[in-house]
Design an enzyme around this catalytic site. Structure first.
Site, short mmCIF file in Angstrom:
data_model
loop_
_atom_site.label_atom_id
_atom_site.label_comp_id
_atom_site.label_asym_id
_atom_site.label_seq_id
_atom_site.Cartn_x
_atom_site.Cartn_y
_atom_site.Cartn_z
NE ARG A 64 -2.42 -1.68 3.34
CZ ARG A 64 -2.31 -2.96 3.72
NH1 ARG A 64 -2.83 -3.90 2.97
NH2 ARG A 64 -1.72 -3.28 4.84
CD GLU A 101 -1.14 -4.61 14.70
OE1 GLU A 101 -1.14 -4.03 13.60
OE2 GLU A 101 -2.05 -4.54 15.52
P1 AMP Z 1 4.36 -2.33 11.43
O1 AMP Z 1 5.63 -2.84 10.87
O2 AMP Z 1 3.90 -3.07 12.62
O3 AMP Z 1 4.41 -0.82 11.64
O4 AMP Z 1 3.25 -2.62 10.35
C1 AMP Z 1 3.07 -1.76 9.29
C2 AMP Z 1 2.71 -2.48 8.03
O5 AMP Z 1 1.76 -3.53 8.23
C3 AMP Z 1 2.11 -1.49 7.06
O6 AMP Z 1 2.67 -1.74 5.79
C4 AMP Z 1 0.64 -1.79 7.10
O7 AMP Z 1 0.13 -1.79 5.81
C5 AMP Z 1 0.48 -3.15 7.74
N1 AMP Z 1 -0.41 -3.16 8.92
C6 AMP Z 1 -0.04 -3.43 10.20
N2 AMP Z 1 -1.06 -3.37 11.03
C7 AMP Z 1 -2.14 -3.05 10.29
C8 AMP Z 1 -3.51 -2.79 10.59
N3 AMP Z 1 -3.99 -2.89 11.84
N4 AMP Z 1 -4.33 -2.44 9.58
C9 AMP Z 1 -3.83 -2.34 8.32
N5 AMP Z 1 -2.57 -2.56 7.97
C10 AMP Z 1 -1.72 -2.91 8.94
#
Ligand code: AMP
Length: 176
Positions: A64, A101
């Site tokens: 995205r 996550e």
């Molecule tokens: P992080 O590395 O934990 O900051 O996760 C960020 C990446 O995971 C981004 O590229 C987001 O598109 C995706 N992502 C993580 N958590 C979510 C969520 N709750 N909703 C949508 N996309 C998420």
């Protein structure tokens, strides 16, 4: 950007409980993309702070980050570089692994995509734990780039990704 434009973007974000795993509330940005006013507002507000920042390159994180990063690059009049999941880029790559996550993963960038000293803006849709953006920023700095800021549409504040990214600076359009 007028408050009603920001509210329009916020109203277009769909919360999907328990996706892709139980306990995760997924922020679905596809209704932002399909609404022309919301999509336009999202791109404008993401790009606006950087119009006089001498950005050389926008780097978008798969997938995205590509959707938002490419129009931001065009608006700023600069090129775009993709950071992708492993095995997708055809040329020589550099890589970094990270926790997210819901699991762990790795990122790759073309080894010749960024030149030393280039001022780079990193774009993604959402900041959760910050692991993804952190890996991207570390990779870019290892290559000699200067990460000016990380711009995201959505920041999930409770996950404290901003702290994980420090001293890299984060700017978000919406916080939840
Ligand atoms: P992080 O590395 O934990 O900051 O996760 C960020 C990446 O995971 C981004 O590229 C987001 O598109 C995706 N992502 C993580 N958590 C979510 C969520 N709750 N909703 C949508 N996309 C998420």
């Amino acid at each position: 950007m007028p408050t009603n434009q920001i509210q329009l973007i916020r109203d277009c974000i769909r919360n999907v409980p328990d996706f892709p795993k139980p306990g995760i509330q997924f922020k679905d940005i596809t209704p932002v993309l399909s609404n022309p006013a919301a999509f336009n507002a999202a791109i404008e507000v993401l790009a606006a702070p950087y119009k006089n920042s001498n950005i050389d390159l926008v780097v978008g994180i798969e997938a995205r980050g590509f959707i938002f990063g490419t129009p931001v690059a065009r608006l700023l009049g600069v090129g775009f570089v993709p950071i992708r999941k492993p095995g997708k880029l055809p040329w020589k790559t550099r890589s970094a692994s990270y926790e997210l996550e819901y699991g762990s993963d790795a990122l790759e960038i073309h080894a010749d995509a960024v030149a030393k000293g280039q001022r780079v803006l990193v774009v993604d849709d959402l900041l959760a734990t910050g692991g993804t953006a952190r890996a991207a920023c570390d990779l870019l700095e290892e290559m000699g780039a200067n990460v000016v800021e990380i711009a995201v549409l959505i920041e999930l504040e409770s996950l404290e990704g901003r702290g994980k990214l420090a001293p890299f600076r984060t700017r978000s359009v919406l916080t939840f």
